[in-house]
Motif scaffolding. Structure first.
Motif, PDB file in Angstrom:
ATOM      1  N   GLY A  47     -99.917 -79.658-103.882  1.00  0.00           N
ATOM      2  CA  GLY A  47     -99.393 -79.454-105.224  1.00  0.00           C
ATOM      3  C   GLY A  47     -98.638 -78.164-105.392  1.00  0.00           C
ATOM      4  O   GLY A  47     -97.866 -77.993-106.326  1.00  0.00           O
ATOM      5  N   ALA A  48     -98.877 -77.207-104.485  1.00  0.00           N
ATOM      6  CA  ALA A  48     -98.265 -75.888-104.593  1.00  0.00           C
ATOM      7  C   ALA A  48     -98.126 -75.319-103.187  1.00  0.00           C
ATOM      8  O   ALA A  48     -98.721 -75.836-102.231  1.00  0.00           O
ATOM      9  N   ARG A  49     -97.358 -74.250-103.069  1.00  0.00           N
ATOM     10  CA  ARG A  49     -97.074 -73.682-101.751  1.00  0.00           C
ATOM     11  C   ARG A  49     -98.343 -73.411-100.932  1.00  0.00           C
ATOM     12  O   ARG A  49     -98.392 -73.753 -99.744  1.00  0.00           O
ATOM     13  N   PRO A  50     -99.401 -72.819-101.514  1.00  0.00           N
ATOM     14  CA  PRO A  50    -100.602 -72.581-100.699  1.00  0.00           C
ATOM     15  C   PRO A  50    -101.223 -73.862-100.154  1.00  0.00           C
ATOM     16  O   PRO A  50    -101.837 -73.852 -99.080  1.00  0.00           O
ATOM     17  N   ASN A  51    -101.061 -74.976-100.879  1.00  0.00           N
ATOM     18  CA  ASN A  51    -101.596 -76.249-100.376  1.00  0.00           C
ATOM     19  C   ASN A  51    -100.905 -76.680 -99.092  1.00  0.00           C
ATOM     20  O   ASN A  51    -101.511 -77.300 -98.217  1.00  0.00           O
ATOM     21  N   PHE A  52     -99.612 -76.368 -98.983  1.00  0.00           N
ATOM     22  CA  PHE A  52     -98.890 -76.743 -97.772  1.00  0.00           C
ATOM     23  C   PHE A  52     -99.411 -75.987 -96.561  1.00  0.00           C
ATOM     24  O   PHE A  52     -99.353 -76.490 -95.440  1.00  0.00           O
ATOM     25  N   MET A  53     -99.939 -74.763 -96.785  1.00  0.00           N
ATOM     26  CA  MET A  53    -100.538 -74.016 -95.678  1.00  0.00           C
ATOM     27  C   MET A  53    -101.782 -74.734 -95.157  1.00  0.00           C
ATOM     28  O   MET A  53    -102.182 -74.529 -94.010  1.00  0.00           O
ATOM     29  N   LYS A  54    -102.389 -75.547 -96.019  1.00  0.00           N
ATOM     30  CA  LYS A  54    -103.614 -76.251 -95.630  1.00  0.00           C
ATOM     31  C   LYS A  54    -103.335 -77.620 -95.023  1.00  0.00           C
ATOM     32  O   LYS A  54    -104.040 -78.049 -94.107  1.00  0.00           O
ATOM     33  N   ILE A  55    -102.313 -78.315 -95.546  1.00  0.00           N
ATOM     34  CA  ILE A  55    -102.034 -79.630 -94.967  1.00  0.00           C
ATOM     35  C   ILE A  55    -101.189 -79.534 -93.694  1.00  0.00           C
ATOM     36  O   ILE A  55    -101.228 -80.439 -92.859  1.00  0.00           O
ATOM     37  N   ALA A  56    -100.458 -78.427 -93.524  1.00  0.00           N
ATOM     38  CA  ALA A  56     -99.581 -78.306 -92.351  1.00  0.00           C
ATOM     39  C   ALA A  56    -100.342 -78.422 -91.032  1.00  0.00           C
ATOM     40  O   ALA A  56     -99.925 -79.188 -90.149  1.00  0.00           O
ATOM     41  N   PRO A  57    -101.442 -77.688 -90.837  1.00  0.00           N
ATOM     42  CA  PRO A  57    -102.141 -77.836 -89.554  1.00  0.00           C
ATOM     43  C   PRO A  57    -102.714 -79.234 -89.355  1.00  0.00           C
ATOM     44  O   PRO A  57    -102.802 -79.712 -88.218  1.00  0.00           O
ATOM     45  N   MET A  58    -103.074 -79.918 -90.445  1.00  0.00           N
ATOM     46  CA  MET A  58    -103.538 -81.301 -90.300  1.00  0.00           C
ATOM     47  C   MET A  58    -102.395 -82.207 -89.862  1.00  0.00           C
ATOM     48  O   MET A  58    -102.560 -83.062 -88.991  1.00  0.00           O
ATOM     49  N   ALA A  59    -101.228 -82.024 -90.467  1.00  0.00           N
ATOM     50  CA  ALA A  59    -100.062 -82.823 -90.065  1.00  0.00           C
ATOM     51  C   ALA A  59     -99.758 -82.607 -88.584  1.00  0.00           C
ATOM     52  O   ALA A  59     -99.505 -83.579 -87.845  1.00  0.00           O
ATOM     53  N   ARG A  60     -99.813 -81.363 -88.137  1.00  0.00           N
ATOM     54  CA  ARG A  60     -99.553 -81.076 -86.724  1.00  0.00           C
ATOM     55  C   ARG A  60    -100.614 -81.719 -85.834  1.00  0.00           C
ATOM     56  O   ARG A  60    -100.305 -82.198 -84.738  1.00  0.00           O
TER      57      ARG A  60
ATOM     58  N   ILE B 161    -107.329 -71.128 -91.950  1.00  0.00           N
ATOM     59  CA  ILE B 161    -107.386 -70.183 -90.831  1.00  0.00           C
ATOM     60  C   ILE B 161    -106.593 -70.732 -89.650  1.00  0.00           C
ATOM     61  O   ILE B 161    -105.943 -69.969 -88.922  1.00  0.00           O
ATOM     62  N   ASP B 162    -106.614 -72.062 -89.462  1.00  0.00           N
ATOM     63  CA  ASP B 162    -105.741 -72.674 -88.451  1.00  0.00           C
ATOM     64  C   ASP B 162    -104.303 -72.249 -88.691  1.00  0.00           C
ATOM     65  O   ASP B 162    -103.584 -71.829 -87.771  1.00  0.00           O
ATOM     66  N   ASN B 163    -103.876 -72.385 -89.946  1.00  0.00           N
ATOM     67  CA  ASN B 163    -102.486 -72.064 -90.269  1.00  0.00           C
ATOM     68  C   ASN B 163    -102.206 -70.569 -90.120  1.00  0.00           C
ATOM     69  O   ASN B 163    -101.126 -70.170 -89.683  1.00  0.00           O
ATOM     70  N   LEU B 164    -103.177 -69.745 -90.495  1.00  0.00           N
ATOM     71  CA  LEU B 164    -103.012 -68.294 -90.355  1.00  0.00           C
ATOM     72  C   LEU B 164    -102.698 -67.935 -88.906  1.00  0.00           C
ATOM     73  O   LEU B 164    -101.745 -67.188 -88.629  1.00  0.00           O
ATOM     74  N   PHE B 165    -103.475 -68.465 -87.966  1.00  0.00           N
ATOM     75  CA  PHE B 165    -103.253 -68.150 -86.554  1.00  0.00           C
ATOM     76  C   PHE B 165    -101.901 -68.679 -86.081  1.00  0.00           C
ATOM     77  O   PHE B 165    -101.189 -68.011 -85.311  1.00  0.00           O
ATOM     78  N   TYR B 166    -101.533 -69.869 -86.556  1.00  0.00           N
ATOM     79  CA  TYR B 166    -100.248 -70.468 -86.191  1.00  0.00           C
ATOM     80  C   TYR B 166     -99.098 -69.590 -86.686  1.00  0.00           C
ATOM     81  O   TYR B 166     -98.140 -69.304 -85.958  1.00  0.00           O
ATOM     82  N   GLN B 167     -99.191 -69.138 -87.942  1.00  0.00           N
ATOM     83  CA  GLN B 167     -98.127 -68.333 -88.526  1.00  0.00           C
ATOM     84  C   GLN B 167     -98.058 -66.936 -87.895  1.00  0.00           C
ATOM     85  O   GLN B 167     -96.975 -66.363 -87.776  1.00  0.00           O
ATOM     86  N   LEU B 168     -99.207 -66.397 -87.512  1.00  0.00           N
ATOM     87  CA  LEU B 168     -99.204 -65.102 -86.824  1.00  0.00           C
ATOM     88  C   LEU B 168     -98.412 -65.176 -85.523  1.00  0.00           C
ATOM     89  O   LEU B 168     -97.654 -64.263 -85.185  1.00  0.00           O
ATOM     90  N   GLU B 169     -98.587 -66.278 -84.790  1.00  0.00           N
ATOM     91  CA  GLU B 169     -97.820 -66.461 -83.555  1.00  0.00           C
ATOM     92  C   GLU B 169     -96.328 -66.553 -83.856  1.00  0.00           C
ATOM     93  O   GLU B 169     -95.500 -65.974 -83.150  1.00  0.00           O
ATOM     94  N   LYS B 170     -95.991 -67.280 -84.914  1.00  0.00           N
ATOM     95  CA  LYS B 170     -94.585 -67.394 -85.314  1.00  0.00           C
ATOM     96  C   LYS B 170     -94.012 -66.025 -85.675  1.00  0.00           C
ATOM     97  O   LYS B 170     -92.870 -65.690 -85.338  1.00  0.00           O
TER      98      LYS B 170
END
Length: 366
Positions: free
Chosen positions: A8-21, A173-182
């Motif tokens: 529904g909002a930008r922070p939600n995409f941080m949560k669904i993104a690692p699931m999509a991957r 936290i999955d997304n946090l680690f992914y974004q840190l690498e990016k």
């Protein structure tokens, strides 16, 4: 299995993104991304989705703003239409926003299974709209993905079948680690706040947006006075929420010259800022968890938290709006006398893989 991933909002995409991957390698998990449009965000460009490593939403409901009831109703109407067209087998909702509640209700009334990611979190404060969203969503969900022990305990106390509860860790936290690498491989020169970071070897980061903190003049004045005292020793940078800025301007609250106000930041720009901060002062939920994951001292300007593990095991502490608590804690941090904390169980960057494996098993058993 046909799956809808709801944001529904930008922070939600941080949560669904690692699931999509995580779903991508499972070819029989056919997922579509639904953006309810609960919050408009101009930062959600093509680059935003490229940074997340996911495609753009398959559906955009364009629900927009309005009161809680208006927004929830618009989301429900739009979501019902696409559920009627697509008939998904499973709807996955995350967190505690109005979209979480609205899409869960629609799905259940259409006999579609609902999975709640970040299930079981409780502040036990019914004055928080998010708490109502969490409680109602968990009351009607079929599958529960839990981030911490307290979430598991709360759901069992509420009578949920233990076989429907899965302790998987935290997708944020999955997304946090992914974004840190990016972040390590991309240029940062254009980031807002980078100049401030270069000017100040030590600094703190502030976020404030909760109505209880920013909609009451006396409370907001008191918080800003406390922050000004902190800033005499440690410069602060404050990506300011539009609601907070509006109230500060209305009440003529002028921050200290040692507090740098900036517009809201993109996720990567904000991560680049707070990951190296000496401390964070916030009333956010997610930031309590992310600072715990990276071991950064966090002072939460709230009386309660639905994320207690960040206090019991992590680097977070509840301050309320107490000037004395904040200043005493700040002194301890500056004297290197703050708790070190530890990363909670399963906050290892693999929560989404566990979710994908569980859903795959459920799909195979159908």
């Amino acid at each position: 299995m046909k799956i809808f991933l709801i944001a529904g909002a930008r922070p939600n995409f941080m949560k669904i993104a690692p699931m999509a991957r995580a779903f991508d390698p499972h070819h029989d998990l056919d997922y579509k991304i639904v953006h309810t449009g609960q919050h408009y965000d101009h930062n959600m460009s093509d680059v935003f989705f490229q940074e997340l490593g996911i495609r753009k939403p398959d559906y955009h409901l364009g629900a927009g703003g309005g009161s809680h009831a208006q927004q929830t109703a618009k989301i429900m109407i739009g979501f019902e239409e696409i559920c009627t067209q697509e008939r998904p087998d499973l709807v996955i909702v995350v967190g505690d926003v109005n979209s979480t509640l609205a899409c869960s209700i629609v799905a259940k009334k259409m006999n579609i299974q609902v999975a709640h990611v970040e299930a079981g979190l409780r502040s036990f404060d019914l004055g928080m709209p998010e708490e109502i969203n969490r409680m109602v969503t968990d009351a009607i969900s079929d599958i529960f993905f839990v981030t911490e022990d307290k979430g598991l305990e709360n759901l069992l106390n509420e009578g949920k079948d233990k076989n429907t509860i899965h302790f998987v860790g935290h997708v944020m936290i999955d997304n946090l680690f992914y974004q840190l690498e990016k972040l390590e491989i991309m240029g940062r020169e254009g980031f807002i706040g980078n100049e401030f970071k270069q000017e100040h070897p030590a600094y703190g980061v502030v976020t404030l947006h909760r109505p209880s903190n920013v909609d009451d003049q006396a409370t907001l004045v008191s918080i800003m006075e406390t922050l000004s005292t902190v800033a005499e020793t440690l410069p602060l940078i404050f990506p300011i929420h539009p609601r907070t800025r509006k109230n500060m301007e209305s009440w003529n609250i002028v921050p200290s010259e040692n507090i740098r106000l900036v517009d809201p930041l993109s996720y990567m720009a904000f991560l680049n800022l707070w990951k190296d901060a000496r401390m964070v002062l916030t009333d956010s939920g997610g930031l309590q968890e992310e600072t715990t994951a990276l071991g950064i001292p966090c002072l939460t300007i709230r009386e309660n938290t639905e994320r207690p593990i960040t206090v019991t095991e992590g680097t977070n502490a509840l301050m309320g709006v107490s000037r004395q608590k904040i200043l005493d804690s700040f002194e301890r941090i500056m004297n290197n006398d703050w708790k070190i904390g530890q990363r909670p169980r399963f906050w290892d960057g693999r929560a989404s893989e566990r979710i994908a494996d569980i859903i795959q098993r459920i799909s195979n058993d159908r």
